[in-house]
Motif scaffolding. Sequence first.
Motif, PDB file in Angstrom:
ATOM      1  N   THR A   3       0.831  -1.207   0.000  1.00  0.00           N
ATOM      2  CA  THR A   3       0.000   0.000   0.000  1.00  0.00           C
ATOM      3  C   THR A   3       0.863   1.254   0.000  1.00  0.00           C
ATOM      4  OG1 THR A   3      -1.755  -1.157   1.208  1.00  0.00           O
ATOM      5  CG2 THR A   3      -1.819   1.253   1.219  1.00  0.00           C
ATOM      6  N   LEU A   4       1.922   1.239   0.808  1.00  0.00           N
ATOM      7  CA  LEU A   4       2.826   2.388   0.872  1.00  0.00           C
ATOM      8  C   LEU A   4       3.480   2.637  -0.483  1.00  0.00           C
ATOM      9  CD1 LEU A   4       4.288   4.572   2.501  1.00  0.00           C
ATOM     10  CD2 LEU A   4       6.008   2.845   3.117  1.00  0.00           C
ATOM     11  N   MET A   5       3.939   1.573  -1.136  1.00  0.00           N
ATOM     12  CA  MET A   5       4.582   1.715  -2.436  1.00  0.00           C
ATOM     13  C   MET A   5       3.585   2.196  -3.494  1.00  0.00           C
ATOM     14  SD  MET A   5       7.703   1.148  -1.879  1.00  0.00           S
ATOM     15  CE  MET A   5       8.380   1.025  -3.524  1.00  0.00           C
ATOM     16  N   THR A   6       2.335   1.744  -3.384  1.00  0.00           N
ATOM     17  CA  THR A   6       1.304   2.203  -4.324  1.00  0.00           C
ATOM     18  C   THR A   6       1.076   3.703  -4.179  1.00  0.00           C
ATOM     19  OG1 THR A   6       0.188   0.046  -4.271  1.00  0.00           O
ATOM     20  CG2 THR A   6      -1.100   1.937  -5.028  1.00  0.00           C
ATOM     21  N   ARG A 331      -3.033   5.585 -11.059  1.00  0.00           N
ATOM     22  CA  ARG A 331      -3.227   4.297 -10.390  1.00  0.00           C
ATOM     23  C   ARG A 331      -2.267   3.255 -10.942  1.00  0.00           C
ATOM     24  NH1 ARG A 331      -9.489   3.058  -8.997  1.00  0.00           N
ATOM     25  NH2 ARG A 331      -8.454   1.178  -8.271  1.00  0.00           N
ATOM     26  N   VAL A 332      -2.090   3.270 -12.263  1.00  0.00           N
ATOM     27  CA  VAL A 332      -1.134   2.344 -12.866  1.00  0.00           C
ATOM     28  C   VAL A 332       0.278   2.643 -12.357  1.00  0.00           C
ATOM     29  CG1 VAL A 332      -0.058   1.612 -15.025  1.00  0.00           C
ATOM     30  CG2 VAL A 332      -2.527   1.933 -14.924  1.00  0.00           C
ATOM     31  N   GLY A 333       0.588   3.948 -12.207  1.00  0.00           N
ATOM     32  CA  GLY A 333       1.881   4.319 -11.637  1.00  0.00           C
ATOM     33  C   GLY A 333       2.073   3.741 -10.247  1.00  0.00           C
ATOM     34  N   ASP A 335       0.587   0.980  -9.185  1.00  0.00           N
ATOM     35  CA  ASP A 335       0.763  -0.462  -9.385  1.00  0.00           C
ATOM     36  C   ASP A 335       2.195  -0.789  -9.796  1.00  0.00           C
ATOM     37  OD1 ASP A 335      -1.892  -0.834  -8.799  1.00  0.00           O
ATOM     38  OD2 ASP A 335      -2.542  -1.000 -10.890  1.00  0.00           O
ATOM     39  N   VAL A 336       2.782   0.077 -10.624  1.00  0.00           N
ATOM     40  CA  VAL A 336       4.140  -0.166 -11.108  1.00  0.00           C
ATOM     41  C   VAL A 336       5.128  -0.209  -9.950  1.00  0.00           C
ATOM     42  CG1 VAL A 336       6.062   0.859 -12.387  1.00  0.00           C
ATOM     43  CG2 VAL A 336       3.791   0.769 -13.422  1.00  0.00           C
ATOM     44  N   LEU A 337       5.034   0.775  -9.071  1.00  0.00           N
ATOM     45  CA  LEU A 337       5.994   0.836  -7.968  1.00  0.00           C
ATOM     46  C   LEU A 337       5.764  -0.287  -6.959  1.00  0.00           C
ATOM     47  CD1 LEU A 337       8.202   2.956  -7.941  1.00  0.00           C
ATOM     48  CD2 LEU A 337       7.043   4.070  -6.049  1.00  0.00           C
ATOM     49  N   ALA A 338       4.523  -0.799  -6.901  1.00  0.00           N
ATOM     50  CA  ALA A 338       4.210  -1.851  -5.930  1.00  0.00           C
ATOM     51  C   ALA A 338       4.422  -3.255  -6.489  1.00  0.00           C
ATOM     52  CB  ALA A 338       2.763  -1.703  -5.462  1.00  0.00           C
TER      53      ALA A 338
END
Length: 436
Positions: A3-6, A331-333, A335-338
């Motif tokens: 969640t934090l990474m998202t 939101r996709v960004g 998802d990418v980091l997470a």
Amino acid sequence: MTTLMTILGIVIFVFGLLFSIAWHELGHLSWAKFFKVRVPQYMVGFGPTIWSRKKGETEYGVKAIPLGGYIRMIGMFPPGADGKVVARSTSPWRSMIEDAREQSYEEILPGDETRLFYTRKPWQRVIIMFFGPFMNLILAVVLFLVVLMGFGVPQAQPTISYVTQCVVASNSSAATSDTCPKGAPESPAAKAGLKSGDTITSFDGVAVTSYDQLQNQIRQHPDDQVTLGVKRGDKSFTVQVTLTKNNLYGIDSNGNPTDQIVHAGFLGIQPIQPTTQLGLGQSLDRMTGIAQQGVHSIVSLPSKIPGLWGAAFEGKKRSLDSPVGVVGVARVGGDVLAMHAPASARIATMLQLLAGLNLSLFLLNMLPLLPLDGGHIAGALWEAVRRQFARLVKRPDPGPFDVAKLMPIAYVVAGIFLCFTVLVMIADVVNPVTLG
């Protein structure tokens, strides 16, 4: 942690978006000042001002809604035929024209008579308006080159990563399962004894040089018996394989999957996809394909409205090529980091998202429609054509082209864009696009 990474990914993307907007407006600002047009405001965002500071004659600031930006140049439109710049009609269409004209003269100060935008030569106005979107194109090219030449991109090779054990349709739930459903037939690759690590070197006697070539050959020969050349370690041999027909996702001219289901030949292998750094020529070829795909996407936007409406309000599946707005891309960004991938892959994907965003900003703003930059460019070019024609036929100079007369059309275009933006935003919230 996920969640934090998202959240961090969303924040990073928003800052990337704000930088892209500021970079765009910097293109307008620098050339406006170069041609001595007075610019009272340079703003990133719309709505209430969060922060601003005046330096020289220009106020620089950030506003609350990060959906665009603007610079305010004085004298965007020429005076009316009677030389006045105040509203003189009760007609709603005429009022739009005169209101726009009046607003462009609100901040004129003594001595500004020679610093009005409309008094610049047409080619100067074209440069001022073009360099906003051109800055986005420059940023997109730089980011794509960093990703393609620096980080590299996954490129499928005709070497088997793993063999699919059974034949299941790509759009079925069983396609994502590690086990074969009861009654599913064995895949041709499993029957032929192909293994992970095998490299397909030929297809019916024709040398295989890429996975795309192999994939196309397999799809074009459903139910045919073919001879595959195989290299396994130090050994090379041939194997007879009878391909089967399966329901598969289609692929477009750039090799990207579509949501269209096609009946095509099926072998049952997945390729390895090592990350490969591309050369300059390969990168430019790849970017040309991306740009062509972007142009096609913009041209086809009207045809996407029914699908967006169905995804937003009727619970229908969101198509793979559905338009995505700022909310969706953010939101996709996230998802990418997470996602569970090396940091280099996540950074490269984030940069590629920002590159695609900037390419879209360039293409959209070049549409010859007001209030987009392309509309002002088209007006300046039309003025240059009119004046040149008058000069050739020895007629009086027709004077500046009054772009303000097109403001009713600009309001209609802006309204359409606003409605489309709201529709995309709703779809992004209730039925978002997610990473596959």
